[in-house]
Motif scaffolding. Structure first.
Motif, mmCIF file in Angstrom:
data_model
loop_
_atom_site.group_PDB
_atom_site.id
_atom_site.type_symbol
_atom_site.label_atom_id
_atom_site.label_comp_id
_atom_site.label_asym_id
_atom_site.label_seq_id
_atom_site.Cartn_x
_atom_site.Cartn_y
_atom_site.Cartn_z
ATOM 1 N N THR A 19 0.837 -1.208 0.000
ATOM 2 C CA THR A 19 0.000 0.000 0.000
ATOM 3 C C THR A 19 0.866 1.250 0.000
ATOM 4 N N THR A 20 0.303 2.322 -0.519
ATOM 5 C CA THR A 20 0.995 3.608 -0.478
ATOM 6 C C THR A 20 0.553 4.366 0.771
ATOM 7 N N PHE A 21 1.232 5.455 1.047
ATOM 8 C CA PHE A 21 0.855 6.284 2.183
ATOM 9 C C PHE A 21 -0.568 6.809 2.007
ATOM 10 N N GLY A 22 -0.902 7.231 0.779
ATOM 11 C CA GLY A 22 -2.237 7.765 0.513
ATOM 12 C C GLY A 22 -3.333 6.735 0.769
ATOM 13 N N THR A 23 -3.101 5.496 0.347
ATOM 14 C CA THR A 23 -4.086 4.436 0.582
ATOM 15 C C THR A 23 -4.194 4.140 2.068
ATOM 16 N N SER A 24 -3.078 4.112 2.756
ATOM 17 C CA SER A 24 -3.101 3.869 4.200
ATOM 18 C C SER A 24 -3.870 4.966 4.923
ATOM 19 N N PHE A 25 -3.652 6.218 4.531
ATOM 20 C CA PHE A 25 -4.337 7.336 5.166
ATOM 21 C C PHE A 25 -5.841 7.287 4.885
ATOM 22 N N THR A 26 -6.206 7.037 3.628
ATOM 23 C CA THR A 26 -7.624 6.938 3.267
ATOM 24 C C THR A 26 -8.290 5.786 4.000
ATOM 25 N N THR A 27 -7.602 4.667 4.113
ATOM 26 C CA THR A 27 -8.143 3.514 4.826
ATOM 27 C C THR A 27 -8.357 3.859 6.293
ATOM 28 N N TRP A 28 -7.408 4.545 6.895
ATOM 29 C CA TRP A 28 -7.534 4.945 8.300
ATOM 30 C C TRP A 28 -8.697 5.915 8.481
ATOM 31 N N LEU A 29 -8.841 6.850 7.524
ATOM 32 C CA LEU A 29 -9.845 7.891 7.641
ATOM 33 C C LEU A 29 -11.252 7.399 7.294
ATOM 34 N N ARG A 30 -11.390 6.646 6.214
ATOM 35 C CA ARG A 30 -12.715 6.301 5.693
ATOM 36 C C ARG A 30 -13.028 4.815 5.651
ATOM 37 N N GLY A 31 -12.076 3.980 6.042
ATOM 38 C CA GLY A 31 -12.273 2.549 5.897
ATOM 39 C C GLY A 31 -12.657 1.820 7.165
ATOM 40 N N GLU A 32 -13.250 0.665 6.971
ATOM 41 C CA GLU A 32 -13.648 -0.208 8.073
ATOM 42 C C GLU A 32 -13.109 -1.604 7.747
ATOM 43 N N PHE A 33 -12.306 -2.153 8.649
ATOM 44 C CA PHE A 33 -11.716 -3.476 8.433
ATOM 45 C C PHE A 33 -12.816 -4.531 8.423
ATOM 46 N N VAL A 34 -12.780 -5.404 7.415
ATOM 47 C CA VAL A 34 -13.788 -6.457 7.285
ATOM 48 C C VAL A 34 -13.197 -7.817 7.635
ATOM 49 N N GLY A 35 -12.006 -8.091 7.134
ATOM 50 C CA GLY A 35 -11.404 -9.385 7.415
ATOM 51 C C GLY A 35 -10.086 -9.578 6.698
ATOM 52 N N GLU A 36 -9.511 -10.743 6.912
ATOM 53 C CA GLU A 36 -8.223 -11.091 6.330
ATOM 54 C C GLU A 36 -8.325 -12.497 5.765
ATOM 55 N N ASP A 37 -7.703 -12.724 4.603
ATOM 56 C CA ASP A 37 -7.755 -14.051 4.003
ATOM 57 C C ASP A 37 -6.527 -14.873 4.386
ATOM 58 N N GLU A 38 -6.456 -16.089 3.856
ATOM 59 C CA GLU A 38 -5.366 -16.997 4.217
ATOM 60 C C GLU A 38 -4.009 -16.560 3.684
ATOM 61 N N ILE A 63 -5.944 -4.485 0.684
ATOM 62 C CA ILE A 63 -4.541 -4.125 0.820
ATOM 63 C C ILE A 63 -3.785 -5.445 0.833
ATOM 64 N N TYR A 64 -3.011 -5.663 -0.228
ATOM 65 C CA TYR A 64 -2.305 -6.923 -0.405
ATOM 66 C C TYR A 64 -1.141 -7.044 0.555
#
Length: 139
Positions: A19-38, A63-64
């Motif tokens: 992830t980039t800094f921008g994606t991390s910031f947007t995820t922190w600001l507007r995102g909600e964690f749903v889950g993680e795969d194997e 986010i890979y």
């Protein structure tokens, strides 16, 4: 775990290593964690399932872990990401069908890529394409 200067530099300027800094910031600001795969990929959606007024549905993203490779999304998460399923695999009893094969990475461009008979990239380029093939000749 402390990030090195190199890790921070990569996060600012590259998108293919997680992830980039921008994606991390947007995820922190507007995102909600749903889950993680194997594979360690982490899945997010708009906070509180908020509907995007432009799209008409909630935003979902991944986010890979490691290199960003879209083939690394398992079938259950693929269905959720593409709005084919409303319920994320972590909240559902999703189980892969017996005919679904485990993930194999895309090997195109690597030494392990498929090389059909007659390919100049095969280790045995002299191999015949097939017994019934005749090359076209303009005469």
């Amino acid at each position: 775990m402390a990030q090195t200067f190199r890790d921070r530099f990569i996060q600012v300027f590259s998108w293919w290593q997680g992830t980039t800094f921008g994606t991390s910031f947007t995820t922190w600001l507007r995102g909600e964690f749903v889950g993680e795969d194997e594979y360690g990929n982490r899945y997010f959606r708009s906070k509180d399932g908020k509907i995007d007024p432009v799209l008409g549905f909630e935003r979902r993203w991944v986010i890979y872990k490691g290199v960003a490779d879209s083939t690394m999304i398992p079938p259950g998460w693929y269905g959720w990401m593409h709005h084919l399923r409303d319920v994320a695999p972590v909240n559902d009893t999703y189980r892969p069908k017996e005919w679904q094969k485990p993930h194999q990475p895309n090997l195109t461009g690597t030494p392990q890529a498929h090389r059909p008979l007659g390919s100049i990239l095969r280790p045995d380029p002299e191999a015949k394409i097939s017994a019934g093939y005749d090359a076209w000749s303009p005469e």
